[in-house]
Design a protein around this motif. Structure first.
Motif, PDB file in Angstrom:
ATOM      1  N   VAL A  86      50.677  45.739  33.587  1.00  0.00           N
ATOM      2  CA  VAL A  86      51.892  45.800  34.417  1.00  0.00           C
ATOM      3  C   VAL A  86      51.929  46.988  35.382  1.00  0.00           C
ATOM      4  O   VAL A  86      52.660  46.965  36.375  1.00  0.00           O
ATOM      5  N   HIS A  87      51.164  48.044  35.078  1.00  0.00           N
ATOM      6  CA  HIS A  87      51.202  49.239  35.912  1.00  0.00           C
ATOM      7  C   HIS A  87      49.847  49.426  36.581  1.00  0.00           C
ATOM      8  O   HIS A  87      48.905  49.943  35.978  1.00  0.00           O
ATOM      9  N   LYS A  88      49.747  48.986  37.809  1.00  0.00           N
ATOM     10  CA  LYS A  88      48.468  48.993  38.514  1.00  0.00           C
ATOM     11  C   LYS A  88      48.239  50.336  39.203  1.00  0.00           C
ATOM     12  O   LYS A  88      48.964  50.706  40.140  1.00  0.00           O
ATOM     13  N   VAL A  89      47.241  51.057  38.747  1.00  0.00           N
ATOM     14  CA  VAL A  89      46.900  52.356  39.325  1.00  0.00           C
ATOM     15  C   VAL A  89      45.848  52.147  40.398  1.00  0.00           C
ATOM     16  O   VAL A  89      44.827  51.487  40.157  1.00  0.00           O
ATOM     17  N   PRO A  90      46.035  52.662  41.625  1.00  0.00           N
ATOM     18  CA  PRO A  90      45.078  52.429  42.704  1.00  0.00           C
ATOM     19  C   PRO A  90      43.731  53.108  42.445  1.00  0.00           C
ATOM     20  O   PRO A  90      43.643  54.079  41.684  1.00  0.00           O
ATOM     21  N   ALA A  91      42.704  52.571  43.085  1.00  0.00           N
ATOM     22  CA  ALA A  91      41.355  53.147  42.920  1.00  0.00           C
ATOM     23  C   ALA A  91      41.282  54.543  43.529  1.00  0.00           C
ATOM     24  O   ALA A  91      40.571  55.423  43.031  1.00  0.00           O
ATOM     25  N   ASN A  92      42.027  54.749  44.622  1.00  0.00           N
ATOM     26  CA  ASN A  92      42.044  56.055  45.284  1.00  0.00           C
ATOM     27  C   ASN A  92      43.492  56.453  45.563  1.00  0.00           C
ATOM     28  O   ASN A  92      44.287  55.641  46.043  1.00  0.00           O
ATOM     29  N   LEU A 106      55.237  54.989  45.914  1.00  0.00           N
ATOM     30  CA  LEU A 106      55.177  56.060  44.922  1.00  0.00           C
ATOM     31  C   LEU A 106      53.945  55.938  44.031  1.00  0.00           C
ATOM     32  O   LEU A 106      53.275  56.923  43.727  1.00  0.00           O
ATOM     33  N   ASN A 107      53.621  54.728  43.631  1.00  0.00           N
ATOM     34  CA  ASN A 107      52.521  54.525  42.692  1.00  0.00           C
ATOM     35  C   ASN A 107      51.144  54.764  43.312  1.00  0.00           C
ATOM     36  O   ASN A 107      50.143  54.763  42.600  1.00  0.00           O
ATOM     37  N   ASN A 108      51.100  55.016  44.603  1.00  0.00           N
ATOM     38  CA  ASN A 108      49.809  55.280  45.240  1.00  0.00           C
ATOM     39  C   ASN A 108      49.400  56.748  45.151  1.00  0.00           C
ATOM     40  O   ASN A 108      48.286  57.106  45.524  1.00  0.00           O
ATOM     41  N   TYR A 109      50.317  57.597  44.659  1.00  0.00           N
ATOM     42  CA  TYR A 109      50.010  59.026  44.567  1.00  0.00           C
ATOM     43  C   TYR A 109      49.380  59.364  43.214  1.00  0.00           C
ATOM     44  O   TYR A 109      49.532  58.617  42.241  1.00  0.00           O
ATOM     45  N   LEU A 159      61.270  45.854  39.663  1.00  0.00           N
ATOM     46  CA  LEU A 159      62.194  46.446  40.633  1.00  0.00           C
ATOM     47  C   LEU A 159      61.435  47.220  41.702  1.00  0.00           C
ATOM     48  O   LEU A 159      61.700  47.061  42.906  1.00  0.00           O
ATOM     49  N   ILE A 160      60.483  48.027  41.302  1.00  0.00           N
ATOM     50  CA  ILE A 160      59.725  48.829  42.264  1.00  0.00           C
ATOM     51  C   ILE A 160      58.935  47.940  43.223  1.00  0.00           C
ATOM     52  O   ILE A 160      58.847  48.191  44.423  1.00  0.00           O
ATOM     53  N   LEU A 161      58.365  46.865  42.683  1.00  0.00           N
ATOM     54  CA  LEU A 161      57.534  45.972  43.486  1.00  0.00           C
ATOM     55  C   LEU A 161      58.365  45.140  44.455  1.00  0.00           C
ATOM     56  O   LEU A 161      57.960  44.893  45.596  1.00  0.00           O
TER      57      LEU A 161
END
Length: 974
Positions: free
Chosen positions: A743-749, A718-721, A646-648
């Motif tokens: 499933v939950h991709k956390v950004p490098a920065n 949201l997931n970039n914070y 949903l978020i994507l």
């Protein structure tokens, strides 16, 4: 002290699907007592009937060293005499006043004075001459003053506090009066000693001031539009039955004319062992507990209890539509009369409530709320012994009439009757109830409440244990048949309209001379209870390094606590961005629930979550936005994937946004009509000034300018914070991180949010009154004063001060303002601790009184804020209470993680309770006096006041300080 039982479902069910024959009553013997139990009961409850007829229900569980205990009576407002309505409720109040053994300094001298008061009330009730009544009441007041010299107010609460009790209270409803205490396991002997004495020979002392507290409670109900709607619905549903003919709190006329003779007659009739139950759940040995309970209550003698009889209600043949007018926002209540809780159709009634609304996939949820056709809508079954009620409630959105709302809601009833709902909704409901029932047996307090409810409702516990199994057998055609049988044009509708209440009533303030409370005295019985041996539990403090496992998911920290009890999980993504960085975060979080993707509609997503007994929510706070996903671990992968998809892939929906804006606009308008919201706004104004946290919101123009695309972008971003992953569940930490990596991709920065908008607490340099006018008979007053920055070293004395000064029924504030002077039903005073290291403490006191008591109430509170009474015995009680709470508190599950996060915000590395526990005993009265003098006494305050300017005049306000009338626009920021 009234609790209205609005039951969404029957009391309990089990977590396993099984055949009906697996649920059987069995009999067993242990410890010299015979008991009954139900096979496969997760509460492991034992049901005893003692020789005198007393029911005892025991559900042992060892998690916490505490016991939730109820003493329940099958007597409520249904059995009030028609000439003395409200009697069951004010008898409940009087059972806190003591007996001939406690609550009295000298019973031999007190009794003759109480006998005089008895006789005077009988004269008072018989007299119709107003001047004569005033003269008699003056005598009642005078003799009460003499009697109070021999009374000790609130010894019950002091005994309970001394043994470490929490939640000491009681409630009265239609069919029950229940007395509740949560006590340390080590204090079981003390608790039983008090309860055995409490019901032996209750003395109706300090009566006229307590009755004035009941008057205040009545006046609060007269100010409540919700109470008026409730009473109007029931009085029209039930013309013959006391559900509708009488209210729990009683009529003004009967409250003005109480009879102590009738109170005793009622007690002697209904407070008999064969009409009472003792229900406990917690850490105890049931064999030992039943022997102690038997010994405690064996003096009680059984006798026949009159059965309540009534003329059956006539069928409602056409809709009954009524109106209630008051200052609160518009809404509509619709109610259908159903059979009572022993009828074979009761399961269907519960299921119908869930089909209409379950928060996710009900007819009202999907067809009205999800599509934003109105502001809100809900339905539930209110199941009582003799009848039940299906109650629907809804509120209009912008530009909508109540008649339009009524039509929309009734249309969903028609959909129900036609079977216009998915067949798989029924098994989905059953799955969700299974999950709820796992949760309902996790905590000792919940177990006890379920068992107490079944006792008072006179429901067979076997049926409750088999509830989910029985529910799963119901077919769609059964539901449709039920709906067509009971839900026709036979409803009552109450249209709650906004406007001036022309029928405003109140109970006038009688002349009451403050009575003695002898708060520094103690009876011999209290000493004997306090001297009973009790081995206190050792406190268990958190060790954040050991109690929380930590890992990494890319750059995100993972905080983990395992669930070793069952298969439930809670997963949270906690993002470091909130409304303080961007006001639109909150709107984006709300908007998400109305969005679909390229493959699924919003409605389908809700159904998919509900089918697997899972849910998700997004909540934007001031500094953090938190996503919560929860359910059964077996469905973890599916639920997380549903959310992440949903978020994507969420797609903007301008129609949904327009509807959401309309609903927000209406909710904002409604908030301006809510006295609680107004008082909250004034409090924030007092703390932070004209621009504050409460009114930090969009203007109407700003709200209207927001686009669908930018809100979707905010959710996708949201997931970039910076984020923390929080998990409580049965999965191992290693497996959890492995699953989430997919499933939950956390950004490098991480992206940096906009700077946090902060609000500094303002110093109070002079006394001032912030006033907002509201149409009501009460006056709601808060005292606000900011003091100093947070210092962990203050925590012990702050905890003790709050306990001593204004934090309970035994506190100085409650004893003085309510018990002695009868100026308020509700009053308190707290020194509020910050949640962040950089914030300040503040003092907040409160009195909710009749408007004609405003002057006296404010003077009384100001006296306490200026000069704190010194009661050494009460100080020792306060210190003991703080210690005993810590000794028996067990922080578990994901609360461990939130305790850690709270400590971090305060700059703490360890569990602050350890410091408090080791420091409490050293606090002296001089320390308390110094604390009071430094932070509270002789200081300027800001008064936050909500009242009617027709009832509290400006000159009275000016006595307190400079008056500033705050408009709703200033207060709310729109």
């Amino acid at each position: 002290m009234i609790r209205k039982k609005l039951l969404m479902l029957s009391a309990v069910a089990i977590m396993f699907s099984a055949n009906a024959q697996e649920y059987q009553w069995k009999e067993a013997k242990s410890g010299g007592y015979t008991y009954r139990y139900v096979t496969n009961d997760p509460t492991q409850a034992r049901f005893y009937t003692l020789k005198n007829g007393l029911t005892v229900i025991l559900s042992p569980t060892k998690k916490d060293p505490r016991i939730q205990a109820f003493v329940a009576t099958k007597a409520g407002s249904k059995t009030d005499p028609s000439t003395n309505t409200g009697l069951a409720h004010y008898l409940e109040h009087m059972l806190f006043k003591g007996t001939d053994q406690y609550g009295s300094l000298d019973w031999a001298k007190e009794k003759p004075e109480l006998d005089k008061i008895d006789a005077l009330y009988e004269q008072y009730n018989k007299s119709k001459n107003e001047n004569e009544r005033k003269a008699i009441y003056k005598k009642i007041d005078s003799v009460s003053g003499v009697a109070s010299k021999y009374a000790i107010a609130n010894e019950y609460d002091k005994m309970m506090t001394a043994m470490g009790a929490q939640g000491t209270n009681a409630w009265t409803s239609f069919e029950e009066t229940v007395y509740t205490d949560d006590v340390p396991s080590s204090s079981l002997d003390k608790y039983l000693a008090v309860q055995g004495e409490r019901f032996r020979n209750p003395v109706l002392r300090i009566f006229h001031t307590e009755l004035e507290a009941v008057y205040e409670e009545k006046n609060r109900s007269l100010d409540s539009d919700g109470s008026k709607v409730f009473e109007t619905l029931f009085s029209n549903l039930f013309k013959n039955h006391n559900y509708g003919k009488q209210t729990t709190i009683g009529t003004i006329e009967h409250l003005k004319n109480p009879s102590l003779v009738e109170i005793r007659k009622y007690f002697n009739t209904y407070y008999v062992p064969n009409n009472m139950g003792v229900i406990m759940s917690g850490d105890f040995d049931p064999d030992q507990a039943i022997a102690k309970i038997d010994k405690t209550f064996s003096y009680m003698q059984s006798k026949p209890v009159p059965k309540y009889t009534f003329q059956p209600e006539e069928p409602i043949t056409a809709p009954i539509v009524k109106e209630v007018i008051g200052p609160d926002a518009e809404n509509i209540g619709i109610a259908f009369r159903l059979p009572g809780n022993k009828d074979k159709d009761v399961l269907l009634a519960d299921l119908v409530g869930e089909i209409l609304t379950n928060g996710k996939a009900g007819l009202l949820d999907l067809n009205l709320v999800k599509q934003q056709k109105l502001l809100r809508a809900s339905a539930f079954t209110f199941t009582l012994q003799d009848y039940g009620v299906l109650w629907l409630n809804a509120a209009p959105t912008t530009g909508q009439s109540l008649e339009e709302v009524q039509k929309l809601v009734l249309n969903e009833i028609e959909n129900l009757k036609k079977g216009n709902f998915d067949a798989d909704l029924l098994p989905s409901i059953v799955n969700n109830i299974k999950k709820q029932k796992i949760q309902s047996t996790e905590k000792y307090g919940d177990r006890a409440r379920l068992l107490q409810s079944a006792f008072n409702d006179e429901i067979d516990w076997k049926d409750q244990v088999a509830y989910v199994n029985d529910l799963s057998k119901i077919k769609k055609e059964d539901v449709v048949a039920f709906a067509n049988k009971y839900l026709g044009n036979n409803y009552v509708a109450v249209l709650k309209r906004k406007g001036e209440n022309k029928d405003s009533q109140k109970i006038d303030k009688p002349a009451i001379t403050p009575v003695e409370t002898n708060a520094d005295k103690q009876s011999a019985f209290v000493k004997s209870v306090n001297d009973l041996p009790a081995t206190a539990s050792e406190p268990v403090f958190l060790d954040f390094d050991k109690d929380i496992q930590k890992s990494k998911l890319g750059q995100a920290e993972v905080l983990y606590v395992p669930n070793k009890d069952n298969q439930l999980y809670r997963l949270r993504y906690r993002y470091k961005i909130g409304t303080g960085n961007d006001l639109k975060q909150s709107l984006a979080a709300q908007y998400l629930q109305f969005l679909g993707t390229d493959k699924k509609s919003s409605e389908q997503i809700s159904k998919d979550f509900y089918k697997i007994a899972s849910s998700f929510s997004v909540a934007a706070g001031e500094e953090y936005t938190t996503v919560t996903i929860e359910g059964l671990q077996e469905n973890f992968d599916q639920a997380v994937k549903l959310y992440e998809d949903l978020i994507l892939n969420a797609r903007p929906d301008e129609t949904a946004l327009a509807a959401l804006k309309a609903r927000i606009s209406k909710a904002r308008k409604d908030a301006k009509a809510n006295k609680g919201a107004i008082l909250q706004g004034l409090t924030s104004y007092a703390l932070y000034g004209p621009k504050n946290k409460f009114n930090n919101t969009f203007s109407d123009a700003e709200l209207n300018a927001i686009t669908a695309q930018e809100l979707v972008d905010k959710m996708k971003n949201l997931n970039n914070y910076e984020q923390t992953v929080i998990y409580y569940g049965p999965e191992s930490l290693k497996n959890l991180t492995a699953k989430l990596e997919k499933v939950h991709k956390v950004p490098a920065n991480f992206v940096q949010p906009s700077p946090l908008k902060t609000f500094a607490q303002i110093p109070q340099t002079k006394n001032q009154v912030l006033f907002t006018d509201y149409d009501m008979v009460q006056a709601e007053t808060r005292w606000i004063r900011n003091t100093s920055k947070y210092d962990a070293a203050n925590t012990p004395i702050v905890n003790v001060f709050n306990n001593y000064f204004g934090g309970g029924m035994g506190s100085i504030v409650f004893q003085t303002i309510r018990e002695s002077k009868a100026l308020a039903y509700s009053t308190y005073g707290f020194y509020v601790q910050p949640t962040k290291q950089t914030d300040e403490y503040y003092m907040m006191s409160y009195v909710g009184s009749q408007a004609d008591k405003f002057n006296e109430a404010t003077v009384a509170m100001n006296e306490l804020l200026t000069k704190m009474p010194e009661l050494p015995v009460n100080l020792e009680l306060a210190k003991s209470s703080v210690k005993k709470d810590i000794q028996t508190e067990r922080i578990m599950q994901d609360d461990i993680i939130f305790s850690y996060l709270t400590a971090k915000q305060l700059g703490l590395k360890d569990d602050i309770r350890k410091q408090v526990y080791s420091s409490v005993d050293k606090i002296s009265m001089d320390d308390l006096k110094k604390f009071h003098a430094t932070n509270i006494s002789g200081k300027p305050y800001t008064y936050a006041l909500v009242a009617s300017e027709k009832k509290v005049n400006m000159d009275d306000m000016k006595k307190l300080g400079e008056v500033k009338k705050i408009s709703l626009e200033e207060l709310f920021g729109y």
